[in-house]
Design a protein around this motif. Structure first.
Motif, PDB file in Angstrom:
ATOM      1  N   CYS A   1       1.170  -4.878   5.508  1.00 23.32           N
ATOM      2  CA  CYS A   1       0.256  -4.577   6.623  1.00 23.32           C
ATOM      3  C   CYS A   1      -1.065  -5.322   6.489  1.00 23.32           C
ATOM      4  CB  CYS A   1       0.008  -3.077   6.726  1.00 23.32           C
ATOM      5  SG  CYS A   1      -0.922  -2.416   5.338  1.00 23.32           S
TER       6      CYS A   1
ATOM      7  N   CYS B   1       0.863  -1.172   0.000  1.00 25.40           N
ATOM      8  CA  CYS B   1       0.000   0.000   0.000  1.00 25.40           C
ATOM      9  C   CYS B   1       0.913   1.240   0.000  1.00 25.40           C
ATOM     10  CB  CYS B   1      -0.925  -0.012   1.208  1.00 25.40           C
ATOM     11  SG  CYS B   1      -0.074   0.204   2.778  1.00 25.40           S
TER      12      CYS B   1
ATOM     13  N   CYS C   1      -2.296  -5.292   0.912  1.00 25.20           N
ATOM     14  CA  CYS C   1      -0.867  -5.013   1.043  1.00 25.20           C
ATOM     15  C   CYS C   1      -0.166  -6.222   1.664  1.00 25.20           C
ATOM     16  CB  CYS C   1      -0.687  -3.779   1.919  1.00 25.20           C
ATOM     17  SG  CYS C   1       1.004  -3.497   2.437  1.00 25.20           S
TER      18      CYS C   1
ATOM     19  N   CYS D   1       2.836   1.811   3.356  1.00 25.60           N
ATOM     20  CA  CYS D   1       4.009   0.953   3.559  1.00 25.60           C
ATOM     21  C   CYS D   1       5.126   1.331   2.596  1.00 25.60           C
ATOM     22  CB  CYS D   1       3.630  -0.517   3.396  1.00 25.60           C
ATOM     23  SG  CYS D   1       2.671  -1.132   4.801  1.00 25.60           S
TER      24      CYS D   1
END
Ligand SMILES: [Zn+2]
Lengths: 220, 564
Positions: free
Chosen positions: B269, B144, B266, B147
């Motif tokens: 995360c 994402c 993601c 991140c």
């Protein structure tokens, strides 16, 4: 059976001094005191014995009968063993593992019967590592290693008797000698100390190579 | 995504234990108690990001201003207002300048996996509690934007060696970062951060000039202009070429993130996202930092005998980070051992600590939790250029008047010096027990040191706190009390023998080489008692502090073994 009177008890304490007590891995103080008293009455001459205790010695034949035994089982049936067993503390003779206790103490009796003179405080293995007139240790490293790897009580008794013969049956502590047998038994019955320095292999090797270290470096 | 305009991208640990994504302006919200990044290296990266942001957006005139914000944290809207002028430099994508990326779209470079932004294998080694829960392992194919931003920032500020033309970070490859942290787990994120914020004047290095930070200053944010390419000699970036705050925003690597609209989760995360980064472009010859950089968050070391040489940033050690490194991380000694703690640590010990104490005496309600402090040390564990893992270690900080620091430093050096000697004797005797000839012993023995130092860790800090208490009572004392010295010595001796016994004696009894093992143990005992030839260090320590090398209470049955 114990002839020790109230008045003697303070003296009994000194039968095994602090230093020696600290060096023991498998015997309790009471057991150590019993071992020394018993061995003294078994092995010492009346004159020697008189300086140490008012208790009388055992007749000469008692030790001879014990020394003639080839196996721990045979030793159990001797008067010498009975004398020892009666001196032992309650906690020992009333242990739930009575069979093992009997066998262990008969081994101790067999080995101690070979000792003629003692040097309190001194370990068997330290004596074996001492320098002989040949310039080498009294017991060769190879034979010493065999003691460390004994697998049966009979083998242990045989090797320790042989070791005592090599050592001139003297210059070691009866109490520490008994402790070696008791320690071997502890590990034989599967109970190994969590502290590596309190194990049979280490304790014997430390004494043996420690004694040898004092002269060994000159050869190499 | 713009990192400063209110986007909820920063993973925050809330007082109730939940994790919420919030804009950076919420860092002073009283319910936010920490960050909750998906990787341990991101956690430290995010702290550095926020610290850089605070230093840039909220320049401090002096410690008085610092204290004001400590006592009364800014409201989120105040921070949001302070961030607004910087927004244009914090755009993660788009056609204009992109945060920490190359201005050039790098169309001539092949796309590679986004995992190129990750420095290998964090999570493999020591990770503090709370953080490892969030570590996810395995392949990383998609990130994402949040991140990706953290990965990019973490890479740029730590950048380890990567090969020819691939530049290392401004502090050298894989530097340590040391931050002052409150001991209390209840402290807010703001308190954790604010303890590490410096007045602007302390950020100015020699040759630099302080100017109001501006988002269009290419000496502050390199990425708003063409990259300072380093393909030729003479293109090195020196401190005097840049804004004092650039240390927080260095860009040794050239990257472009390829952000695509796609519904996906993601890989780091686990969140569902509409915009995803699968690929990046990277190029060599980014900014090549050189010269006497001193990053405010990093401890350095110089050679006092070679004053002309540049100070080097302290790095993670293959044998771990332990209390033996502590003096070099907290006690300033540029002329003696050459250690120079991070500016934030020195500023805390020499100024903030005093300030907070004074305020408290005046009745100001500076929270009691700010009494006990810890040092948080993090960095990559690099072994000959290879990344093996990530360190995140905490150690106590002590409260001590500046005037007593020289004495404490000397005492602490005596403690750690003795510990080093004992550790190395222990290692050598374990080696001697294991191997026929020491020369054969090529195995990695650093594990032994690690174990020894970890076994004596608590005792060390206990000893230091006893010493500190004495210095606080009697500032004129210069001799370490004998009983404290003795108890430290006894701890070292006990742990050395315990470690030896554990390593050298507890194998299969029938395979043991008893002669080597018992000889080695006797050597170690001789060393520890100060009796053997090589044990001068022990002997000196004992005689210098005037105590007996045995304790009354100690029962040591086997030291008498051997010929009587
Ligand atoms: Zn993510």
């Amino acid at each position: 059976m114990s002839e020790a009177s109230e008045a003697d008890s303070s003296q009994e304490w000194l039968v095994v001094d602090d230093q020696e007590l600290k060096s023991l891995a498998a015997l309790s103080l009471d057991e150590a005191v019993a071992v020394r008293r018993w061995w003294q009455r078994l092995a010492l001459s009346p004159v020697e014995l008189k300086q140490l205790t008012p208790q009388p010695g055992l007749p000469r034949g008692v030790r001879a009968a014990l020394r003639r035994c080839d196996t721990p089982d045979a030793a159990l049936l001797t008067q010498a063993f009975r004398e020892l067993w009666h001196l032992l503390p309650e906690a020992t003779v009333e242990s739930p593992f009575i069979e093992a206790q009997l066998e262990k103490w008969s081994c101790i009796a067999l080995v101690l019967a070979e000792l003629r003179n003692e040097t309190p405080g001194k370990a068997l293995a330290a004596r074996l590592g001492q320098q002989a007139s040949t310039g080498k240790p009294i017991m060769s490293e190879l034979r010493f290693q065999q003691i460390l790897t004994c697998r049966t009580p009979e083998e242990l008794v045989q090797r320790l008797r042989r070791a005592l013969a090599l050592a001139g049956r003297s210059e070691m502590s009866a109490v520490r000698l008994a402790d070696v047998v008791a320690l071997w038994w502890r590990e034989y019955s599967g109970e190994i100390s969590a502290r590596p320095t309190h194990r049979f292999g280490f304790m014997l090797a430390n004494d043996y190579f420690g004694a040898a270290a004092s002269y060994r470096h000159e050869d190499t | 995504m713009n990192l400063l305009n209110g986007a909820r991208w920063l993973p925050c640990l809330m007082r109730d234990g939940s994790v919420e994504y919030r804009p950076p302006a919420d860092m002073a919200h009283p319910d936010v108690i920490n960050l909750a990044c998906p990787r341990a290296d991101f956690q430290a990266g995010a702290y550095q990001f926020l610290l850089g942001l605070l230093q840039t957006a909220l320049p401090l005139a002096d410690h008085g201003e610092w204290l004001d914000y400590l006592i009364e944290p800014p409201r989120p809207d105040t921070l949001q207002k302070a961030f607004a002028p910087l927004e244009s430099a914090f755009e993660l994508d788009g056609d204009g300048p992109r945060f920490m990326q190359d201005l050039d779209p790098l169309d001539d470079v092949k796309d590679t996996s986004v995992s190129a932004l990750l420095i290998d294998s964090p999570g493999a080694s020591t990770i503090t509690k709370n953080i490892d829960l969030f570590v996810k392992r395995g392949r990383v194919d998609a990130m994402c934007e949040a991140c990706a931003a953290l990965a990019l920032f973490t890479m740029q500020v730590n950048a380890p060696a990567g090969g020819a033309g691939i530049r290392v970070g401004l502090r050298g490859g894989g530097p340590l970062t040391t931050l002052v942290m409150p001991e209390s787990a209840d402290a807010t994120l703001w308190q954790r951060l604010w303890l590490n914020v410096l007045p602007s004047s302390r950020l100015v290095q020699q040759g630099q000039r302080w100017t109001e930070p501006r988002s269009d200053d290419p000496d502050l944010f390199f990425w708003i202009a063409d990259t300072r390419i380093s393909d030729k000699k003479g293109t090195e970036v020196l401190p005097e070429h840049v804004h004092p705050l650039h240390a927080y925003w260095s860009v040794p690597r050239r990257f472009r993130l390829l952000i695509e609209p796609d519904k996906c989760s993601c890989d780091l995360c686990g969140r569902e996202t509409d915009r995803i980064v699968r690929q990046v472009r990277g190029k060599k010859q980014g900014a090549n930092y050189d010269g006497p950089w001193q990053h405010p968050l990093t401890p350095y070391r110089r050679d006092p005998k070679k004053p002309a040489e540049l100070p080097l940033s302290q790095k993670g050690q293959p044998s771990g980070l332990g209390y033996r490194h502590w003096p070099g991380l907290v006690l300033n000694d540029p002329e003696g051992s050459g250690t120079m703690p991070a500016a934030v640590v020195l500023d805390y010990i020499n100024h903030k600590q005093k300030l907070v104490d004074e305020e408290r005496r005046w009745g100001e309600d500076v929270q009691a939790l700010l009494k006990q402090m810890r040092l948080w040390i993090s960095g990559y564990d690099l072994d000959k250029g290879k990344t093996r893992g990530w360190y995140s270690v905490e150690m106590p900080l002590v409260e001590l008047p500046e005037s007593s620091q020289d004495i404490l430093r000397e005492w602490v050096q005596q403690l750690t010096g003795l510990a080093q000697q004992v550790a190395s004797a222990t290692r050598n005797q374990i080696k001697a027990a294991w191997f026929k000839r020491l020369a054969d012993a090529k195995g990695d023995m650093s594990q032994v040191d690690k174990q020894f130092f970890s076994a004596t860790h608590d005792a060390f800090f206990h000893t230091v706190s006893r010493l500190t208490a004495i210095l606080q009572e009697k500032a004129e004392t210069t001799v370490m009390p004998a009983d404290i010295a003795q108890s430290w010595y006894l701890v070292l001796r006990r742990e050395a023998l315990a470690l030896f016994d554990d390593q050298a004696l507890s194998g299969a009894q029938e395979n043991m080489n008893w002669q080597r093992a018992t000889d080695a143990r006797r050597q170690l005992q001789g060393f520890l008692s100060g009796r053997s030839k090589g044990s001068k260090a022990v002997k000196d320590f004992i005689s210098q502090h005037g105590f007996a090398p045995t304790a009354q209470t100690e029962k040591s049955p086997l030291t008498q073994g051997g010929a009587a």
